[in-house]
Scaffold this active site. Structure first.
Site, short mmCIF file in Angstrom:
data_model
loop_
_atom_site.label_atom_id
_atom_site.label_comp_id
_atom_site.label_asym_id
_atom_site.label_seq_id
_atom_site.Cartn_x
_atom_site.Cartn_y
_atom_site.Cartn_z
CB CYS A 73 -0.63 0.24 1.23
SG CYS A 73 -1.78 1.62 1.24
CG ASP A 128 10.76 -12.90 2.27
OD1 ASP A 128 10.77 -13.53 1.56
OD2 ASP A 128 10.17 -11.24 2.00
N GLY A 171 13.08 -14.51 -0.84
CA GLY A 171 13.31 -14.14 0.31
C GLY A 171 14.14 -12.59 0.02
N GLY A 186 20.35 -30.67 0.84
CA GLY A 186 21.79 -30.65 0.29
C GLY A 186 22.59 -30.16 -1.33
NE ARG A 244 18.41 -27.45 -19.95
CZ ARG A 244 19.72 -28.17 -20.83
NH1 ARG A 244 20.41 -27.36 -20.39
NH2 ARG A 244 20.07 -29.01 -22.40
O1 F6P Z 1 8.34 -10.65 0.80
C1 F6P Z 1 7.94 -11.73 0.18
C2 F6P Z 1 8.41 -11.80 -0.69
O2 F6P Z 1 7.32 -12.92 -1.44
C3 F6P Z 1 9.69 -12.17 -1.23
O3 F6P Z 1 10.19 -12.74 -1.08
C4 F6P Z 1 9.69 -11.37 -2.80
O4 F6P Z 1 10.83 -11.13 -2.83
C5 F6P Z 1 8.17 -10.41 -2.83
O5 F6P Z 1 7.99 -10.73 -1.46
C6 F6P Z 1 7.79 -10.02 -3.83
O6 F6P Z 1 7.40 -9.61 -3.95
P1 F6P Z 1 6.00 -8.64 -4.68
O7 F6P Z 1 3.97 -9.92 -4.43
O8 F6P Z 1 5.43 -7.10 -4.26
O9 F6P Z 1 6.71 -9.49 -6.28
#
Ligand code: F6P
Length: 320
Positions: A73, A128, A171, A186, A244
């Site tokens: 927001c 995160d 993250g 792993g 990949r």
């Molecule tokens: O904070 C959660 C998250 O999924 C992060 O891991 C990612 O960088 C971000 O939100 C993505 O944000 P949006 O939903 O605004 O694309």
């Protein structure tokens, strides 16, 4: 009877619904009424909410996302937006506001706390896991498990084709998700924003690994830590391995919360209502050394949560 507001804000996280349910039911048991503000801070600016009752939150415990909806927001970052939210809280006689979200939501809540008498309590919910004041956030465990399930599948094809995969996980600017996921699948290498990496170390690791008979590999990279297309090309050119890419993306944000995410949601909600009953606000609740604790909202917002670098070392040993 007093009024408690509840809002989910920022990126959704699995377990937000479990948290809403728990806040409502525990608050009711303490004779609070609960107002569910919709679409994050947008709902508090527009004064849109629905009364929530123990019955109305039935059947949501196991659902991903948030029944209250959420948003990022931009208006709430302005003085006018914050004043509007403070007005809404006063208009509806909201004594306590439970904010379910991550760092961005808490920073906004901190600014709001200067403009309102409503007691604010934060429930950390983000995949995160980057909120200071809690060892773990609601939703993190679910996202880890989602990523692990996918990477286990990628491992099958990596081994069959003797390929290296670079798997990007979310993250934001932190490496908590990448580190836990990398360790638990792993991964041969984990790239996090908190630790600089050298491409030459990746090439060497893959060559050594291949010389020991391991012909495939998984590199888990936190989003934004590397241009993974360039990295893939450089690995191919310098090691001869076929590479990949796989970007796990928003699947990590959805899905049914794990038992652990539901448990944290329930325990955090219990502590949040306890604080409100005691007229304590401007705090966030969290998990600390196995117990449910709380810290000042301001401290949480202004302190960076440390990453445990020893886990990177452990992951390295485990992947030999
Ligand atoms: O904070 C959660 C998250 O999924 C992060 O891991 C990612 O960088 C971000 O939100 C993505 O944000 P949006 O939903 O605004 O694309």
């Amino acid at each position: 009877m007093r009024n408690v507001g509840v809002v989910t804000s920022g990126g959704d996280a699995p377990g937000m619904n479990a948290a809403i349910r728990a806040v409502v039911r525990i608050a009711y048991s303490k004779d609070f009424r609960v107002l569910g503000f919709e679409r994050g801070w947008e709902g508090l600016i527009a004064n849109t909410f629905k009364p929530l009752t123990p019955r109305s939150v039935g059947g949501i415990l196991q659902l991903g996302g948030t029944v209250l909806r959420t948003s990022r927001c931009p208006r709430f970052r302005t003085t006018e937006g914050i004043e509007k939210v403070a007005e809404t809280l006063a208009l509806n006689h909201v004594d306590g506001l439970v904010v379910i979200g991550g760092n961005g939501s808490f920073k906004g809540a901190l600014k709001l706390s200067l403009e309102t008498d409503t007691l604010i309590v934060g429930l950390p919910a983000t995949i995160d896991n980057d909120v200071f004041g809690t060892d773990e956030t609601i939703g993190f465990d679910t996202a880890v498990n989602t990523a692990v399930t996918e990477i286990d599948k990628i491992r099958d094809t990596a081994i069959s084709h003797e390929r290296v995969f670079i798997v990007e996980v979310m993250g934001r600017e932190r490496g908590f998700l990448a580190l836990t996921v990398g360790l638990t699948v792993g991964a041969e290498m984990i790239l996090v924003p908190e630790a600089k990496y050298k491409k030459k170390n990746i090439f060497e690791m893959l060559k050594e690994s291949s010389a020991r008979g391991k012909k495939s590999g998984i590199i888990v990279a936190a989003e934004g830590v590397a241009d993974i297309r360039n990295l893939a090309r450089d690995i191919e050119e310098n090691t001869g391995s076929e590479v990949r890419l796989s970007v796990l993306g928003y699947a990590q944000r959805g899905g049914n919360p794990t038992a652990r995410s539901r448990l944290l949601a329930s325990l955090f909600a219990d502590k949040a209502v306890e604080l409100l009953v005691k007229n304590q606000g401007n705090r966030i609740v969290g998990l600390q050394e196995g117990g449910i604790a709380n810290v000042e909202l301001e401290k949480s917002c202004k302190t960076e949560k440390p990453l445990d670098f020893s886990l990177l070392q452990l992951a390295k040993v485990l992947a030999t």
